[in-house]
Structure formats: C-alpha cells, structure tokens
Design a protein around this motif. Structure first.
Motif, short mmCIF file in Angstrom:
data_model
loop_
_atom_site.label_atom_id
_atom_site.label_comp_id
_atom_site.label_asym_id
_atom_site.label_seq_id
_atom_site.Cartn_x
_atom_site.Cartn_y
_atom_site.Cartn_z
N ARG A 208 0.82 -1.20 0.00
CA ARG A 208 0.00 0.00 0.00
C ARG A 208 0.86 1.26 0.00
O ARG A 208 2.07 1.20 0.15
CB ARG A 208 -0.95 -0.02 1.20
N ALA A 209 0.19 2.38 -0.15
CA ALA A 209 0.89 3.65 -0.32
C ALA A 209 1.69 4.07 0.90
O ALA A 209 2.66 4.80 0.78
CB ALA A 209 -0.11 4.73 -0.70
N SER A 210 1.28 3.63 2.09
CA SER A 210 1.99 3.99 3.32
C SER A 210 2.69 2.75 3.88
O SER A 210 2.16 1.64 3.79
CB SER A 210 1.02 4.56 4.36
N PRO A 211 3.87 2.92 4.48
CA PRO A 211 4.61 1.78 5.01
C PRO A 211 3.94 1.18 6.23
O PRO A 211 3.22 1.86 6.97
CB PRO A 211 5.97 2.37 5.37
N SER A 212 4.18 -0.13 6.43
CA SER A 212 3.60 -0.84 7.57
C SER A 212 4.57 -1.90 8.04
O SER A 212 5.17 -2.62 7.23
CB SER A 212 2.27 -1.49 7.17
N GLY A 213 4.74 -2.02 9.36
CA GLY A 213 5.63 -3.03 9.92
C GLY A 213 5.21 -4.43 9.50
O GLY A 213 4.11 -4.88 9.80
N PHE B 46 -5.36 -3.66 16.50
CA PHE B 46 -4.02 -3.85 17.04
C PHE B 46 -3.49 -5.27 16.95
O PHE B 46 -2.30 -5.48 16.70
CB PHE B 46 -3.98 -3.35 18.48
N TRP B 47 -4.34 -6.28 17.12
CA TRP B 47 -3.83 -7.65 17.11
C TRP B 47 -3.41 -8.10 15.72
O TRP B 47 -2.76 -9.13 15.58
CB TRP B 47 -4.86 -8.61 17.71
N ARG B 48 -3.77 -7.32 14.70
CA ARG B 48 -3.30 -7.64 13.36
C ARG B 48 -1.78 -7.55 13.30
O ARG B 48 -1.13 -8.20 12.47
CB ARG B 48 -3.95 -6.69 12.35
N SER B 49 -1.19 -6.74 14.18
CA SER B 49 0.26 -6.64 14.28
C SER B 49 0.81 -7.21 15.57
O SER B 49 1.95 -7.69 15.61
CB SER B 49 0.71 -5.17 14.18
N ARG B 50 0.00 -7.20 16.64
CA ARG B 50 0.54 -7.61 17.95
C ARG B 50 0.90 -9.08 17.99
O ARG B 50 1.80 -9.47 18.75
CB ARG B 50 -0.48 -7.29 19.05
N PHE B 51 0.24 -9.91 17.21
CA PHE B 51 0.59 -11.34 17.25
C PHE B 51 2.05 -11.54 16.87
O PHE B 51 2.70 -12.50 17.31
CB PHE B 51 -0.31 -12.14 16.29
N GLU C 162 2.10 4.39 11.96
CA GLU C 162 1.50 4.17 10.65
C GLU C 162 0.31 5.09 10.41
O GLU C 162 0.07 5.54 9.28
CB GLU C 162 1.13 2.70 10.49
N ALA C 163 -0.44 5.39 11.46
CA ALA C 163 -1.53 6.35 11.32
C ALA C 163 -0.97 7.71 10.90
O ALA C 163 -1.58 8.42 10.09
CB ALA C 163 -2.30 6.48 12.63
N GLY C 164 0.19 8.07 11.43
CA GLY C 164 0.84 9.32 11.01
C GLY C 164 1.27 9.29 9.56
O GLY C 164 1.13 10.29 8.85
N HIS C 165 1.80 8.15 9.11
CA HIS C 165 2.17 8.03 7.69
C HIS C 165 0.96 8.26 6.79
O HIS C 165 1.02 9.03 5.83
CB HIS C 165 2.73 6.63 7.39
N VAL C 166 -0.14 7.58 7.10
CA VAL C 166 -1.35 7.68 6.28
C VAL C 166 -1.88 9.11 6.28
O VAL C 166 -2.24 9.66 5.24
CB VAL C 166 -2.42 6.69 6.78
N ALA C 167 -1.93 9.72 7.47
CA ALA C 167 -2.48 11.06 7.58
C ALA C 167 -1.65 12.07 6.78
O ALA C 167 -2.20 12.93 6.08
CB ALA C 167 -2.55 11.48 9.05
N GLN C 168 -0.34 11.98 6.87
CA GLN C 168 0.50 12.95 6.16
C GLN C 168 0.31 12.83 4.65
O GLN C 168 0.20 13.84 3.95
CB GLN C 168 1.97 12.76 6.53
#
Length: 272
Positions: A129-134, A200-205, A218-224
């Motif tokens: 996607r357009a914004s980075p994600s861990g 959150f559990w989509r990443s917390r696992f 990531e919310a900051g990446h998307v917002a900017q």
C-alpha cells in the motif's frame, strides 16, 4: 537521574509541579513496555517466530482489511492526477480550518484514499500500500463520513483498499459529527471526514507491545500522505488528534479495545 535536568524536561513541571513523573506514569509505562532490547525477547511477540512456519498466518496477513460482507459498495473511480512537484506541495501544506460550501468530486475522494492507503503493487499474494507498515501487516482501517461528495449519499463508509471500494455502513444523521471533538468547527462544515482506526492484534501477534507503537506511527504516515494529496488537489484539510475516543468509537461502531479510533481527517473545498 543525577545532575541537572535536561532543559526540555523542565516543561514537565507544568503538569507535575516540582516532582518527576511517578514510577507508574502511563506514558512512561507504555514507552518502556514497547521497547526492544537485544538480550530479551517480548514473550507476547512469539508470533514472529511462528510466522515463517505457518502458511495459515502468512495467508491471513495478506488480507489486512475488515471486509463487511453483504454491505452495498461503491467502486472508486480512478484517482485524479495531481499537479505540482513534491517540494512545492510540501511547502504549500497547511492545516486549514475553514471549508468552502462546495462538494468534493468522487474522483477527488478516490485520490485521497488511494494515495494514502491504497494498493500500489504486489509481490505474489502480498499487496503493498501507499503507506509503510511493519511487516506489511497493515493494522489500520479507514472510514469516511461523507456530507457533500458528488455521487455519494450522506453516509458512513468503510474503505476497502484491496477492492478500491467504499462499503456503505449506514446513513449519516444531520448532526452526527457534532460533539465528536471539542472542535466542531473543524468537522461539522467539512465535505467529508476520513477516520483512521487501529486493529491492534493484526500486528501484535507478531510484534507484541511494540505493535501498538507501530500502529500510531502508521496512522501518522497515512495522515500525512492524505494531507499532501489534499494540498495537491487544492483542497482544505486538517488533522484532528483531539477527539472524544469513546464517542468516535461508537460513531464507527467499533468496541474501542481490539479496534480503536486513532485520527480524524476532515477535508473540503478550499475557502479563499
């Protein structure tokens, strides 16, 4: 801590007086709990070790979106081309607090959503996607409350980036955006409000407590990117982090624990 306090820490006296934050200060507890250390392993992040050996986990991770089966949906049109160089758009970006009474075009809304969180490519079954994600786990969801968007009724929608579609959740009442924040003037007159939540559990696992920090980043990446796209389209937009969490959660129909609201992005025509 010995020696003189760092100059910036002196601002803490505004909140704490002459005392340092208590040992159980929530902000410091969060930051400590989400640290990584080379000699310790977060026991809540065992999914990271299991992930490479589990086809089920890997398959699930490629579908990082809440799909609301059975809801009517609107396919988003191709985004509008934007104008201006990146340095010009960055220099022009401002948080606008007034909006024109005009409507957004659906192509403009498509540009905002797809530029900030839309699919930009893929490697096998994994969409990027357009914004980075861990870990490319994409723990965020985007909703849009539309008030004046051509071709859309006034309603609450959910953005499905994998289908480039808006799923219509329910009609929007005339005064529902009021009292979600202390700043009604930022939301109520807007043409639409994009709302970001975290699952959150989509990443917390995989990443344990660190995943919560990732979701906020990531919310900051998307917002900017959303705000820069709005600037490139000549629109007015403003990030709103000060909102009443439980009210926004209820507005979105989420429980506020496993999925919780993180950021609001009102947008509208530019008011000269």
């Amino acid at each position: 801590m010995s020696g003189p306090l760092p100059q910036t820490l002196l601002f803490g006296t505004v909140v704490y007086g002459d005392e340092l934050p208590a040992a159980d200060d929530p902000a410091e507890l969060f930051h400590e709990a989400s640290r990584f250390y080379p000699d310790t392993v977060d026991t809540s992040a065992l999914g990271g070790a299991l992930f490479p050996r589990s086809p089920e986990l890997q398959a699930s991770a490629t579908r990082g979106v809440r799909r609301r089966t059975g809801l009517p949906s609107v396919r988003l049109p191709e985004p509008e081309p934007t104008c201006g160089t990146l340095d010009a758009v960055v220099a022009a970006r401002r948080s606008a607090r007034r909006y024109a009474d005009t409507s957004l075009r659906l192509t403009q809304l498509s540009t905002l959503l797809q530029a900030s969180y839309g699919v930009t490519g893929a490697l096998g079954p994994q969409a990027f996607r357009a914004s980075p994600s861990g870990g490319a786990l994409y723990p965020l969801e985007m909703y849009v409350a539309t008030q004046r968007v051509e071709g859309l009724e006034s309603a609450l929608y959910h953005f499905d980036p994998l289908r480039a579609a808006l799923e219509r959740i329910r009609p929007l009442g005339s005064d529902e955006l009021a009292s979600l924040t202390p700043y009604d003037e930022l939301l109520v007159p807007s043409a639409a409000v994009a709302m970001i939540s975290g699952v959150f559990w989509r990443s917390r696992f995989k990443y344990g407590a660190r995943a919560y920090r990732f979701a906020l980043l990531e919310a900051g990446h998307v917002a900017q990117t959303f705000l820069l796209a709005a600037t490139a389209l000549g629109l007015a937009a403003c990030p709103v982090g000060g909102f009443y969490d439980r009210r926004v959660d209820a507005f979105l129909g989420i429980e506020g624990l496993y999925e919780a609201s993180l950021y609001l992005l009102p947008v509208g025509g530019s008011d000269p």
